[in-house]
Design an enzyme around this catalytic site. Structure first.
Site, PDB file in Angstrom:
ATOM      1  N   SER A  10       0.821  -1.119  -0.029  1.00 50.54           N
ATOM      2  CA  SER A  10       0.062   0.127   0.081  1.00 50.54           C
ATOM      3  C   SER A  10       0.914   1.203  -0.174  1.00 50.54           C
ATOM      4  CB  SER A  10      -1.143  -0.015   1.319  1.00 50.54           C
ATOM      5  OG  SER A  10      -1.564   1.418   1.465  1.00 50.54           O
ATOM      6  N   HIS A  35      -0.831  -1.265  -4.537  1.00 49.37           N
ATOM      7  CA  HIS A  35      -2.121  -0.883  -3.920  1.00 49.37           C
ATOM      8  C   HIS A  35      -2.288   0.690  -3.600  1.00 49.37           C
ATOM      9  CE1 HIS A  35      -5.862  -2.086  -1.458  1.00 49.37           C
ATOM     10  NE2 HIS A  35      -5.427  -1.215  -0.555  1.00 49.37           N
ATOM     11  N   ASP A  37      -4.662   3.485  -1.895  1.00 43.71           N
ATOM     12  CA  ASP A  37      -5.869   3.626  -1.062  1.00 43.71           C
ATOM     13  C   ASP A  37      -6.097   5.155  -1.518  1.00 43.71           C
ATOM     14  OD1 ASP A  37      -6.177   1.611   0.649  1.00 43.71           O
ATOM     15  OD2 ASP A  37      -4.023   1.993   1.069  1.00 43.71           O
ATOM     16  N   MET A  39      -8.970   7.908  -0.396  1.00 45.74           N
ATOM     17  CA  MET A  39      -9.938   8.353   0.558  1.00 45.74           C
ATOM     18  C   MET A  39     -10.308   9.575   0.448  1.00 45.74           C
ATOM     19  SD  MET A  39      -7.563   6.807   3.791  1.00 45.74           S
ATOM     20  CE  MET A  39      -6.690   5.134   3.520  1.00 45.74           C
ATOM     21  N   HIS A  68      -8.200   0.773  -4.332  1.00 40.80           N
ATOM     22  CA  HIS A  68      -9.235   0.783  -3.103  1.00 40.80           C
ATOM     23  C   HIS A  68      -9.750   1.767  -2.998  1.00 40.80           C
ATOM     24  CE1 HIS A  68      -9.532  -0.353   1.520  1.00 40.80           C
ATOM     25  NE2 HIS A  68     -10.557  -0.298   0.909  1.00 40.80           N
ATOM     26  N   MET A  70     -12.103   4.297  -1.243  1.00 34.76           N
ATOM     27  CA  MET A  70     -12.856   4.603   0.217  1.00 34.76           C
ATOM     28  C   MET A  70     -13.585   5.702   0.041  1.00 34.76           C
ATOM     29  SD  MET A  70      -9.947   2.836   2.739  1.00 34.76           S
ATOM     30  CE  MET A  70      -8.540   3.100   1.372  1.00 34.76           C
ATOM     31  N   MET A 139     -11.098  -6.338   5.156  1.00 35.70           N
ATOM     32  CA  MET A 139     -10.582  -5.390   5.948  1.00 35.70           C
ATOM     33  C   MET A 139     -10.226  -5.927   7.208  1.00 35.70           C
ATOM     34  SD  MET A 139     -10.005  -2.744   3.759  1.00 35.70           S
ATOM     35  CE  MET A 139      -8.901  -1.768   5.137  1.00 35.70           C
ATOM     36  N   ASP A 177      -6.409  -6.708   3.913  1.00 37.20           N
ATOM     37  CA  ASP A 177      -5.696  -5.330   4.044  1.00 37.20           C
ATOM     38  C   ASP A 177      -5.926  -4.709   5.517  1.00 37.20           C
ATOM     39  OD1 ASP A 177      -5.065  -2.752   3.498  1.00 37.20           O
ATOM     40  OD2 ASP A 177      -6.669  -2.259   2.052  1.00 37.20           O
TER      41      ASP A 177
HETATM   42  C1  DX5 Z   1      -6.424   1.362   5.435  1.00 34.42           C
HETATM   43  C2  DX5 Z   1      -5.926   0.997   4.048  1.00 34.42           C
HETATM   44  C3  DX5 Z   1      -4.873   0.046   4.061  1.00 34.42           C
HETATM   45  C4  DX5 Z   1      -3.713   0.504   4.483  1.00 34.42           C
HETATM   46  C5  DX5 Z   1      -2.845  -0.678   5.217  1.00 34.42           C
HETATM   47  O1  DX5 Z   1      -7.689   2.132   5.357  1.00 34.42           O
HETATM   48  O2  DX5 Z   1      -6.778   0.396   3.134  1.00 34.42           O
HETATM   49  O3  DX5 Z   1      -4.531  -0.335   2.807  1.00 34.42           O
HETATM   50  O4  DX5 Z   1      -2.810   1.284   4.005  1.00 34.42           O
HETATM   51  O5  DX5 Z   1      -1.675  -0.343   6.155  1.00 34.42           O
HETATM   52  P1  DX5 Z   1      -1.010  -1.102   6.886  1.00 34.42           P
HETATM   53  O6  DX5 Z   1      -0.352  -2.102   6.078  1.00 34.42           O
HETATM   54  O7  DX5 Z   1       0.062  -0.338   7.603  1.00 34.42           O
HETATM   55  O8  DX5 Z   1      -1.919  -1.560   7.962  1.00 34.42           O
HETATM   56 ZN    ZN Z   2      -6.324  -0.309   1.416  1.00 34.90          ZN
END
Ligand code: DX5
Ligand code: ZN
Length: 222
Positions: A10, A35, A37, A39, A68, A70, A139, A177
């Site tokens: 990520s 990956h 993320d 948001m 991903h 969000m 998750m 994840d």
């Molecule tokens: C959280 C994200 C993850 C996050 C994982 O909302 O979807 O992808 O970056 O981070 P680690 O591996 O540090 O838990």
């Molecule tokens: Zn993620």
């Protein structure tokens, strides 16, 4: 069937001031997916990156871009992320009223469609869309931030989903994840996961350590 483990760093844990370089570094270090993320500060309490950044990163790696989302709503942005170069687009069922339509749109843009299950979202949510889905993301933390602790109760859900996927006979990735590290990775794999997202654990120690971190997460180095 469960496939050999693939690692999806990520980039939330990367150095955002050197993002292109970081993506090249994890590519060379053996990442299978990148990956990303996304948001929105609304669906989750954090704001990260949009399609323009995905587009800019596309030139830095040919690996699978695993986006991903969000964000809520997600539907108005699917085309933008598809055009930007996403290979997989994953949505949370809670992000909109029509999960089936969202997945149809993603497939319509020629991309692989993913569904993301929050820790409190049951595996059964994906049952009616198993014919459309290419990836299910469990998750193992509440979405929004990197560096949180793995929620062990999600292992049962991973095992349930592994059975559901195998019963379809379809090629569906089962990804986990959140809180994946050298201790939790083997548990997720044993439960049936075949793609592991890892932010903190991949980027720990800087670029000299990425290859070793990825190999250890995959279980191919000690
Ligand atoms: C959280 C994200 C993850 C996050 C994982 O909302 O979807 O992808 O970056 O981070 P680690 O591996 O540090 O838990
Ligand atoms: Zn993620």
């Amino acid at each position: 069937m469960q496939k050999p483990t693939r690692i999806a760093p990520s980039i939330l844990s990367a150095d955002f001031a050197r993002l292109g370089e970081e993506v090249r570094a994890i590519d060379v270090a053996g990442a299978d997916f990148v990956h990303i993320d996304v948001m929105d500060g609304h669906f989750v309490p954090n704001i990260t990156i949009g399609p323009d950044v995905v587009k800019a990163l596309r030139a830095h790696s040919d690996k699978v871009f695993d986006v991903h989302l969000m964000i809520s709503p997600a539907d108005p942005y699917l085309e933008g992320f598809a055009d930007a170069g996403a290979d997989i687009l994953s949505v949370h069922p809670e992000a909109g009223p029509h999960l089936h339509r969202s997945l149809q749109s993603i497939k319509g843009f020629g991309k692989r469609a993913g569904v993301v299950l929050n820790p409190a979202t049951p595996a059964s949510v994906v049952d009616p869309v198993m014919d459309l889905v290419d990836l299910i993301l469990v998750m193992s933390v509440n979405p929004g931030f990197g560096g949180q602790s793995f929620i062990e109760s999600q292992l049962d859900k991973i095992a349930t989903l592994r059975k559901m996927i195998d019963a379809t006979g379809r090629d569906i990735d089962l990804e986990v994840d959140g809180g994946i590290n050298f201790e939790t990775a083997p548990k997720a794999i044993a439960a049936g996961a075949d793609v592991l997202v890892a932010g903190t654990a991949t980027f720990k120690g800087g670029p000299d350590n990425y290859a070793d971190n990825i190999a250890r997460l995959r279980g191919t180095s000690s």
